[in-house]
Design a protein around this motif. Structure first.
Motif, PDB file in Angstrom:
ATOM      1  N   GLU A 113       0.808  -1.231  -0.062  1.00 22.48           N
ATOM      2  CA  GLU A 113      -0.081   0.208   0.042  1.00 22.48           C
ATOM      3  C   GLU A 113       0.817   1.431  -0.087  1.00 22.48           C
ATOM      4  N   GLY A 143      -5.704   0.292   1.199  1.00 22.40           N
ATOM      5  CA  GLY A 143      -5.942  -0.306  -0.105  1.00 22.40           C
ATOM      6  C   GLY A 143      -7.444  -0.190  -0.337  1.00 22.40           C
ATOM      7  N   PHE A 147      -6.959   2.159  -3.579  1.00 17.64           N
ATOM      8  CA  PHE A 147      -6.731   1.269  -4.657  1.00 17.64           C
ATOM      9  C   PHE A 147      -8.007   1.220  -5.779  1.00 17.64           C
ATOM     10  N   THR A 156      -8.933  -4.209  -7.733  1.00 14.10           N
ATOM     11  CA  THR A 156      -8.720  -4.066  -6.471  1.00 14.10           C
ATOM     12  C   THR A 156      -9.359  -5.297  -5.782  1.00 14.10           C
ATOM     13  N   LEU A 176       0.088  -0.156 -10.237  1.00 14.59           N
ATOM     14  CA  LEU A 176       0.567  -0.149  -8.928  1.00 14.59           C
ATOM     15  C   LEU A 176       1.929   0.607  -9.012  1.00 14.59           C
TER      16      LEU A 176
END
Length: 253
Positions: A113, A143, A147, A156, A176
């Motif tokens: 994260e 997240g 995310f 996600t 990411l």
């Protein structure tokens, strides 16, 4: 300021914050989270620092939260822990100074994260990314609220529900990671990105970061989710199973 769990190096225009618990694969204990926050704020307060590089010492970037901290006597304790880690981790976004993550080895759980929410993420081809929290009865707090915006809702959900590990190439394809380089090129690639950022107008960099991040959701929902799950029996069972090296027996309570 003196730190125990991190190393702080200042070489303007760059400050480097290195997670420094190699014997625990740089796991994020309560104190480590706090030191990360404090170091980020120290760098941000320094007018001579234009870029922060976030790295890990040893063979891993960061293995995630130190699960030995996952023991709470009351719901209030669980909520305080959830607020602490969310607030500390999201300092990466809150400071005005751009942050570049330099990722080698594993970046799992909280490590995944904090690596991903940096403004720029550069990874070695040997890096791996994973969100394994649900295997021990927890959830990835940062997240959950970052995310979906970062990599999309469907990806996600996949990462959080399947817990599968991504190699650096896949992490790049997912969004990411910004760039993947050979291990021997990682230092130079990060230095090049930091140098490029440092050449921008200071106000421009601050405004770009501030306005982009103002679109992100508040972490209150993630705090509530973490507070709830940390008080459930399954998180205790998940921790016990992890340390006993056995499969957990979930009770959904």
């Amino acid at each position: 300021m003196e730190y125990q769990d991190i190393a702080f190096e200042r070489e303007p225009p760059v400050a480097t914050i290195t997670l420094d618990r190699p014997e625990r694969l740089n796991a994020l204990a309560v104190e480590t989270w706090a030191e990360l926050r404090d170091a980020l704020e120290e760098a941000d307060a320094d007018d001579d620092v234009r870029v922060v590089v976030l790295a890990g010492n040893g063979k891993a970037f960061c293995s995630g939260d130190d699960i030995s901290d996952f023991e709470f006597e009351t719901a209030g304790d669980a909520r305080a822990y959830a607020k602490h880690i969310l607030s500390c981790g999201l300092t990466i976004e809150r400071i005005e100074t751009p942050v570049v993550s330099k990722v080698h080895g594993l970046a799992h759980g909280g490590g995944c994260e904090i690596a991903a929410i940096a403004d720029v993420t550069v990874a070695s081809t040997e890096a791996t990314f994973r969100l394994p929290e649900s295997l021990v009865g927890a959830v990835p707090g940062i997240g959950l609220v970052r995310f979906p915006e970062l990599i999309g809702l469907k990806r996600t959900r996949e990462l959080m529900l399947t817990n599968r590990e991504l190699d650096a190439k896949e992490a790049h394809e997912y969004g990411l990671v910004n760039e993947v380089v050979a291990p021997e090129d990682l230092d130079d690639a990060v230095a090049e990105r930091a140098e490029g950022i440092a050449k921008t107008a200071p106000m421009s960099a601050r405004l770009i970061k501030r306005i982009c991040n103002s679109r992100l959701e508040d972490e209150a929902e993630a705090v509530n989710a973490l507070s709830l799950i940390f008080t459930m029996d399954d998180v205790v069972e998940g921790m016990d199973a992890f340390f006993d090296d056995r499969d957990p027996e979930w009770t959904d309570s």
